[in-house]
Design an enzyme around this catalytic site. Structure first.
Site, PDB file in Angstrom:
ATOM      1  N   SER A  36      -3.630  29.190  12.193  1.00  0.00           N
ATOM      2  CA  SER A  36      -2.655  28.524  11.317  1.00  0.00           C
ATOM      3  C   SER A  36      -2.436  27.115  11.824  1.00  0.00           C
ATOM      4  O   SER A  36      -1.564  26.871  12.649  1.00  0.00           O
ATOM      5  CB  SER A  36      -1.338  29.295  11.237  1.00  0.00           C
ATOM      6  N   ILE A  67      -6.723  22.149  21.122  1.00  0.00           N
ATOM      7  CA  ILE A  67      -7.946  22.724  20.565  1.00  0.00           C
ATOM      8  C   ILE A  67      -9.102  21.722  20.640  1.00  0.00           C
ATOM      9  O   ILE A  67     -10.225  22.078  21.005  1.00  0.00           O
ATOM     10  CB  ILE A  67      -7.671  23.200  19.123  1.00  0.00           C
ATOM     11  N   GLU A  68      -8.773  20.460  20.377  1.00  0.00           N
ATOM     12  CA  GLU A  68      -9.837  19.446  20.412  1.00  0.00           C
ATOM     13  C   GLU A  68     -10.313  19.195  21.844  1.00  0.00           C
ATOM     14  O   GLU A  68     -11.326  18.519  22.056  1.00  0.00           O
ATOM     15  CB  GLU A  68      -9.388  18.151  19.716  1.00  0.00           C
ATOM     16  N   GLY A 102       2.084  35.604  15.661  1.00  0.00           N
ATOM     17  CA  GLY A 102       2.215  36.314  14.382  1.00  0.00           C
ATOM     18  C   GLY A 102       0.868  36.855  13.889  1.00  0.00           C
ATOM     19  O   GLY A 102       0.776  37.970  13.369  1.00  0.00           O
ATOM     20  N   ASP A 116      -2.855  27.382  22.296  1.00  0.00           N
ATOM     21  CA  ASP A 116      -1.724  26.609  21.761  1.00  0.00           C
ATOM     22  C   ASP A 116      -1.227  25.642  22.838  1.00  0.00           C
ATOM     23  O   ASP A 116      -1.302  25.942  24.021  1.00  0.00           O
ATOM     24  CB  ASP A 116      -0.572  27.525  21.331  1.00  0.00           C
ATOM     25  N   SER A 126       6.351  30.415  12.245  1.00  0.00           N
ATOM     26  CA  SER A 126       5.481  31.584  12.239  1.00  0.00           C
ATOM     27  C   SER A 126       5.242  32.090  10.811  1.00  0.00           C
ATOM     28  O   SER A 126       5.476  31.367   9.842  1.00  0.00           O
ATOM     29  CB  SER A 126       6.082  32.660  13.131  1.00  0.00           C
ATOM     30  N   CYS A 158       1.259  22.407   9.910  1.00  0.00           N
ATOM     31  CA  CYS A 158       1.334  22.180   8.472  1.00  0.00           C
ATOM     32  C   CYS A 158       1.780  20.780   8.085  1.00  0.00           C
ATOM     33  O   CYS A 158       1.585  20.369   6.970  1.00  0.00           O
ATOM     34  CB  CYS A 158       2.255  23.211   7.849  1.00  0.00           C
TER      35      CYS A 158
END
Ligand code: SAH
Length: 390
Positions: A76, A57-58, A15, A34, A372, A79
């Site tokens: 993003s 990512i880490e 997105g 991702d 998204s 959440c």
């Protein structure tokens, strides 16, 4: 000028990448990261030439990041740690680990990116993670602006109130007067609009009501409360449907949808009849589509009344007095169906050429779209971020 080198973190189905393209900025995504294999398949299908890193990512080293020499981060983060309904573990939640890793890496990069855009759920603004983010940005020499934005502010009939932050390295300026307040609309123009106190920014649109900012009024005249909704909720829906600055849903619907294939199952109809959020193609609103859409009913997004000539109030009147079979017969006349994944993608602002590989199931599509974001909002924020750079 050479195209901006962009790092897209938590890329999902892309997105943010779509928003970047829509903004018209000369840019290239030099890496998208991702861990979700399904999301990555969709990403690859749409952006076959973008390097996709299917890892955590880490797990990316500082050296690997330095070698990318990127000018911008779009991200993003997941959440769950920040939602009000979630566990609220905040920064101690293991799912926040990758985000904290980014904050730790940022000061150590050989070359800090000039621009950052972050998206998150509403609630992030009061989290410890947000505190850590703004502290890091300030210490690394960034200026920033925070927003809480929902698609109706761009005339799109879908609620999706989200937190956004745009940041740029000091030395560059924003084209508007920044404020410590969280903006609930886009700044009106490129030139600062100051009020008498010299601080407030006038907004293009902050009139749109959203779930989180309800005005308390009396039940509108002539309205019938036949479902489990309060007078305030009903009033808000009527206000939204009468807001001519927002498009109607029909502009986002697919032609020739096989209604029968998307109808709500009878079990859901009977069980959830009183709490469904029903909209018609002529409505100018719909509730936020979440990842459980098409699977769970409660609070996952609006359903569409395909039989537009049937009066919903006539169907609901005295529904409780009927037998299950009669109830079902009556409710079925509304032809309540789910929005298709393509229709949700349309409401999110994904371009027509965006697609899913055939093997991605409908349930997976709903799930990915539910995670998204609204592409048009991102495009506008990226334009705003890049304007007036000195
Ligand atoms: N903006 C994206 C959606 C982001 S949802 C879109 O438009 O689709 C958050 C994404 O973060 C999910 O796809 C999830 O797989 C990914 N994610 C969560 N934790 C991660 C981690 N530690 N490393 C990499 N990706 C992660």
């Amino acid at each position: 000028m050479a195209p901006l080198r962009v790092l897209e973190l938590y890329s999902g189905i892309g997105g943010l990448h779509c928003g970047l393209t829509e903004s018209g900025v000369s840019a290239e995504v030099v890496a998208a990261v991702d861990v979700n294999t399904t999301a990555n398949e969709v990403y690859k299908h749409n952006f076959p030439n973008t390097p996709l890193w299917p890892k955590t990512i880490e797990g990316i080293s500082l050296e690997d990041l330095d070698s990318l020499t990127f000018d911008m981060i779009l991200m993003s983060p997941p959440c769950q740690p920040f939602t009000r309904i979630g566990l609220q573990g905040d920064v101690s939640d293991p799912r926040a680990k990758s985000f904290l890793y980014i904050l730790e890496i940022l000061p150590r990069l050989q070359k800090r990116p000039r621009y950052i855009l972050l998206e998150n759920v509403k609630g992030f603004e009061t989290s410890e993670a947000r505190e850590a983010l703004t502290r890091t940005l300030e210490s690394c020499g960034y200026i920033y602006q925070e927003f809480l934005l929902s698609p109706p502010c761009l005339g799109i009939p879908n609620s999706r109130l989200r937190y956004f932050l745009i940041a740029k390295l000091q030395g560059e300026r924003f084209s508007f007067q920044t404020t410590i307040n969280i903006l609930e609309g886009f700044p009106r123009s490129h030139t600062p609009q100051l009020d008498s106190s010299g601080t407030a920014v006038r907004l293009e649109s902050n009139l749109h009501t959203d779930q989180e900012s309800v005005s308390h009024k009396q039940c509108p005249e002539g309205a019938i409360l036949y479902k489990l909704e309060t007078a305030e909720q009903l009033e808000r829906k009527l206000t939204q449907d009468n807001d001519g600055s927002v498009q109607t849903l029909q502009d986002f619907l697919e032609e020739n949808v096989e209604v029968g294939q998307h109808l709500l199952p009878t079990k859901s109809l009977l069980r959830y009849a009183l709490i469904l959020d029903i909209v018609k193609p002529t409505c100018r609103r719909s509730t936020c589509f979440t990842k459980g859409y098409g699977h769970y009913v409660e609070g996952t997004g609006s359903v569409l009344q395909a039989a537009t000539d049937v009066e919903i109030s006539a169907v609901y009147k005295s529904l409780e007095t009927l037998s299950e079979e009669e109830k079902l017969t009556k409710l079925s006349t509304l032809k309540l169906r789910y929005f298709t994944p393509r229709e949700i993608a349309n409401l999110h602002g994904f371009p027509a050429e965006f697609g899913f590989p055939d093997k991605i199931t409908t349930k997976q599509r709903y799930r990915l779209l539910g995670n998204s974001l609204n592409v048009h909002i991102v495009a506008k924020l990226i334009s705003l971020l890049l304007q007036n750079t000195v």
